[in-house]
Design a protein around this motif. Structure first.
Motif, short mmCIF file in Angstrom:
data_model
loop_
_atom_site.label_atom_id
_atom_site.label_comp_id
_atom_site.label_asym_id
_atom_site.label_seq_id
_atom_site.Cartn_x
_atom_site.Cartn_y
_atom_site.Cartn_z
N VAL A 7 -7.69 -15.56 -2.96
CA VAL A 7 -8.70 -16.60 -3.17
C VAL A 7 -8.39 -17.27 -4.50
O VAL A 7 -8.03 -16.61 -5.46
N PRO A 8 -8.47 -18.58 -4.54
CA PRO A 8 -8.11 -19.29 -5.77
C PRO A 8 -9.10 -19.01 -6.88
O PRO A 8 -10.29 -18.78 -6.63
N ASP A 9 -8.62 -19.02 -8.07
CA ASP A 9 -9.50 -18.86 -9.23
C ASP A 9 -10.01 -20.25 -9.63
O ASP A 9 -9.23 -21.10 -10.03
N PRO A 10 -11.31 -20.45 -9.48
CA PRO A 10 -11.83 -21.79 -9.76
C PRO A 10 -11.62 -22.21 -11.21
O PRO A 10 -11.44 -23.38 -11.49
N ALA A 11 -11.64 -21.24 -12.11
CA ALA A 11 -11.45 -21.60 -13.52
C ALA A 11 -10.07 -22.22 -13.71
O ALA A 11 -9.91 -23.25 -14.36
N ALA A 12 -9.08 -21.61 -13.12
CA ALA A 12 -7.72 -22.12 -13.26
C ALA A 12 -7.57 -23.47 -12.58
O ALA A 12 -6.97 -24.39 -13.12
N SER A 13 -8.14 -23.57 -11.39
CA SER A 13 -8.03 -24.85 -10.68
C SER A 13 -8.60 -25.96 -11.51
O SER A 13 -8.01 -27.02 -11.67
N ARG A 51 -17.27 -18.03 -9.21
CA ARG A 51 -16.47 -17.30 -10.18
C ARG A 51 -16.25 -18.08 -11.47
O ARG A 51 -15.75 -17.54 -12.44
N LEU A 52 -16.56 -19.33 -11.42
CA LEU A 52 -16.44 -20.12 -12.64
C LEU A 52 -17.45 -19.64 -13.69
O LEU A 52 -17.20 -19.68 -14.88
N ARG A 87 -17.08 -9.03 -1.23
CA ARG A 87 -15.81 -9.30 -1.89
C ARG A 87 -16.03 -9.55 -3.39
O ARG A 87 -15.33 -9.01 -4.24
N GLY A 145 -5.30 -11.52 1.00
CA GLY A 145 -6.69 -11.86 0.72
C GLY A 145 -6.79 -12.76 -0.50
O GLY A 145 -7.70 -12.64 -1.32
N ARG A 200 -13.11 -19.41 -19.54
CA ARG A 200 -13.12 -18.42 -18.48
C ARG A 200 -11.69 -17.96 -18.20
O ARG A 200 -11.43 -16.78 -18.02
N LEU A 201 -10.80 -18.90 -18.15
CA LEU A 201 -9.42 -18.55 -17.84
C LEU A 201 -8.84 -17.66 -18.93
O LEU A 201 -8.08 -16.75 -18.66
N ARG A 210 -2.46 -10.62 -23.97
CA ARG A 210 -3.06 -9.30 -23.67
C ARG A 210 -2.13 -8.49 -22.78
O ARG A 210 -1.06 -8.93 -22.40
N ALA A 214 -6.80 -6.58 -9.26
CA ALA A 214 -7.96 -6.77 -8.41
C ALA A 214 -7.74 -7.95 -7.47
O ALA A 214 -7.94 -7.84 -6.27
N ARG A 215 -7.32 -9.04 -8.03
CA ARG A 215 -7.16 -10.25 -7.23
C ARG A 215 -5.72 -10.71 -7.25
O ARG A 215 -5.11 -10.80 -8.30
N PRO A 216 -5.20 -11.03 -6.08
CA PRO A 216 -3.82 -11.54 -6.03
C PRO A 216 -3.75 -12.95 -6.58
O PRO A 216 -4.73 -13.69 -6.52
N ASN A 245 -16.74 -18.64 -3.43
CA ASN A 245 -15.76 -18.44 -4.48
C ASN A 245 -16.02 -19.28 -5.71
O ASN A 245 -15.65 -18.91 -6.81
N ARG A 246 -16.67 -20.40 -5.52
CA ARG A 246 -16.91 -21.30 -6.65
C ARG A 246 -17.65 -20.61 -7.77
O ARG A 246 -17.51 -20.96 -8.93
N ALA A 282 -14.49 -26.82 -5.58
CA ALA A 282 -13.15 -26.31 -5.46
C ALA A 282 -12.96 -25.60 -4.12
O ALA A 282 -11.94 -25.71 -3.47
N ASP A 326 -14.72 -7.14 -6.41
CA ASP A 326 -13.83 -7.62 -7.47
C ASP A 326 -14.43 -7.44 -8.85
O ASP A 326 -13.83 -7.83 -9.85
N ALA A 348 -14.12 -23.87 -18.12
CA ALA A 348 -13.02 -23.40 -17.30
C ALA A 348 -11.95 -22.74 -18.17
O ALA A 348 -11.43 -21.67 -17.85
#
Lengths: 368, 368
Positions: free
Chosen positions: A73-79, B147-148, B166, A71, B80-81, A13, A22-24, B144-145, B135, B170, B77
């Motif tokens: 924040v980790p992306d839980p999907a990726a983790s 977001r999954l 936040r 700011g 979502r990713l 995409r 939006a998110r770093p 943050n979780r 996570a 986002d 996951a």
DNA sequence: CGCATTACCTAATACGCATTAACGAGCCGG
DNA sequence: CCGGCTCGTTAATGCGTATTAGGTAATGCG
């Protein structure tokens, strides 16, 4: 077979949605800190030192500062994708988890499940037999939906054995709440109804009762069978006959356990009645009202006991002799077992002890 | 800068963990069906026809059969990713969702949430606020979780506003159960306490009451403010003065609403008392026992009403006039709103009507 | 002084799914 | 009979993070 074609096609995409992101991402933190994305991951996950991969204090600080200032924040999907683990624990019940009518739901189990799951770092996905949600269709493959979790707990008396077996055979981590031996390789945690039932009977015989009747429903769930087994064991242990006529098995207790029959049993020498606990509490309800209707006083003339806890709507009545099933503890234990299975542990099943409840419905038999 | 170095290093984790995988992937479905992974994705997502990329009926069938026979379920996951949906709907509560103390439980909401979520094709993920696992760690990134999932419902009186903000900022779809205006852009569903309160007062004035007193606690939660507002509106609508002395605000109702004061109010012409419902039900409890202690009959001499439902432990008393908060309906509405937001809908918040409950604690005032 | 260590980092993957450019195969019309 | 279609499918990416084989200074050792 390597990527010699790289650079030719560029699908995917759009690289950046116009404005500022939006998110770093870790990559941006890395750029700001002047290090690589991998280093950012190492620092932020705290895995660096753990795996013996040292990070200089200076670098660590640069990364943490950058992350904070952006700011990040980790992306839980990726983790979770990268870790090949969703930290999701399924709970499947064959009726709605939050029923409107029967308050007797699985709530008490869930208290323990939720708590222990949180302690183990899992979130809970609720699956219900009735719901058709998720990507999986209903019907035949209904149970398949649970595979999106790392493992799944099953609750309920009636389980589609074939489907469950399929999951187990595929190596999907499954734990059943309640004993269930007919599915090979299935791990479960159950309450020790046999011991508890025996204890109740022993208490009654200890009071002097010689003729005790078990009222059970016509259901071959292990929970029912175990209770009967314990009941009979208790009789035997007390030197009483444990024949089939010590047990009344009825399809519809309301109709089959009547005041007349109770009167007849009483006349025949029965001084104590024991009912099994089920979803509906039908046996106990029937027994309770039949005794009252027959004009027999309790515990004056007859003693009553319940192999379990009374339904909530009968909570205000006298506390029946019987035992309490440690449902929250069972739920917690199930989670522990499941977590262990997810981590590659063995298939150990567990029995949890019930606690005896003296109650106020049993006394010495009348001696006419 | 292309991958000319490919084939040199081969990091990553082990390709297959020894035995057969527990979870089948699209790639495996593809192999079994004799097509490519992309085709599997196209078929299963149903996007094929939508994007003008037709799939032959034969291929579609092969793929569906293969997926079914393998028990394939998409990884949430990964979905979502890849910027797609996973049909998971988060429910985040800031205390345990299943507390041991049933009084504060969110159970009634969840009844509606579960049902509506199932109807909309979502599975529910329970994110427990108290959990330190998953996570995200506790504290800072605890929210943050969620977001999954595709979106998340929030329940609870005490909310970490910054974190929630936040998420909202986002663009993550969030709906709060309960009115909550301090977080900008936050969608919520709440009960219409104003209308409901007005209706109760109108019912009382309709019975002939001219002096009505509201007993409320000293709390500025929206729920309390709205109830008072409705109460005063009702007075005004009935042509009665809605001055500040129509309301008694007390920090500790048990101590401030005494039999003596009730007697004094009664002597002063007050014929009806209204209490607000809170977590503890303190106002209602105090009012109830003070009236009883004062020797006043209800509804003979004074009428009582409760702006809400009585606490469960008082359920066996006479049903108070008042209103019921349709908690399951609120939960369902919240899910509908969230589903709409996930689908790109606007941020409309909703008020849900409460239902009037005539009860047995109100009648015509005595005419001395 | 040359080679082995150590201490830190980076490059290059993989995770599972969605997306899209490109390709092969039939089918027409000219 | 060939260029231009349409139809159906695949190859080759990207999403954001975790992981690990390697590389490169700086340091230790004989």
């Amino acid at each position: 077979m390597t990527k010699e074609a790289a650079g030719r096609a560029r699908p995917g995409r759009t690289p950046v949605p116009a404005g500022r992101r939006a998110r770093p991402r870790q990559a941006e933190v890395a750029r700001l800190a002047g290090v690589s994305q991998a280093t950012v991951s190492l620092v932020l996950s705290g895995r660096a030192t753990a795996t013996g991969r040292p990070i200089s204090e200076e670098t660590r600080k640069k990364v943490l500062d950058a992350a904070h200032s952006l700011g990040y924040v980790p992306d839980p999907a990726a983790s979770r994708l990268a870790a090949a683990r969703n930290n999701l624990l399924g709970v499947y019940s064959f009726t709605a988890t939050f029923p409107t009518d029967v308050r007797h739901s699985y709530y008490p189990f869930l208290v323990g499940v939720e708590q222990e799951a949180a302690a183990q770092g899992y979130d809970i996905v609720l699956f219900t037999g009735s719901s058709s949600g998720g990507a999986g269709a209903a019907g035949a493959g209904a149970l398949n939906r649970v595979r999106l979790a790392d493992g799944c707990l099953f609750l309920g008396r009636h389980v589609p054995v074939d489907e469950l077996h399929r999951l187990v055979a595929d190596g999907f981590p499954v734990v059943h709440v309640g004993r269930r031996d007919e599915v090979e390789g299935l791990a479960w945690v159950g309450a020790d109804y046999v011991s508890a039932g025996r204890e109740v009977v022993t208490a009654l015989t200890g009071l002097g009762h010689r003729r005790i009747l078990l009222v059970r429903e016509d259901d071959d769930a292990p929970a029912s069978t175990d209770r009967e087994r314990g009941f009979l064991d208790g009789l035997t242990a007390s030197g009483l006959p444990a024949g089939p006529n010590a047990v009344v098995r009825c399809g519809d207790p309301r109709r089959e356990v009547t005041a007349d029959r109770v009167r007849a049993w009483f006349a025949d020498g029965v001084t104590a009645f024991v009912a099994e606990e089920t979803d509906t509490g039908a046996a106990w309800r029937a027994l309770r009202s039949a005794v009252a209707e027959a004009g027999l006083s309790c515990p004056g003339q007859v003693s009553l006991a319940l192999l379990g806890s009374p339904p909530p709507d009968l909570a205000d009545g006298p506390v029946p002799m019987g035992f309490d099933i440690p449902r929250p503890a069972l739920g917690a234990e199930a989670v522990r077992l499941l977590a262990s299975r997810i981590g590659g542990g063995a298939v150990g099943s567990t029995l949890v002890a019930c606690t005896f409840r003296p109650g106020a419905t049993a006394g010495a038999p009348a001696t006419p």
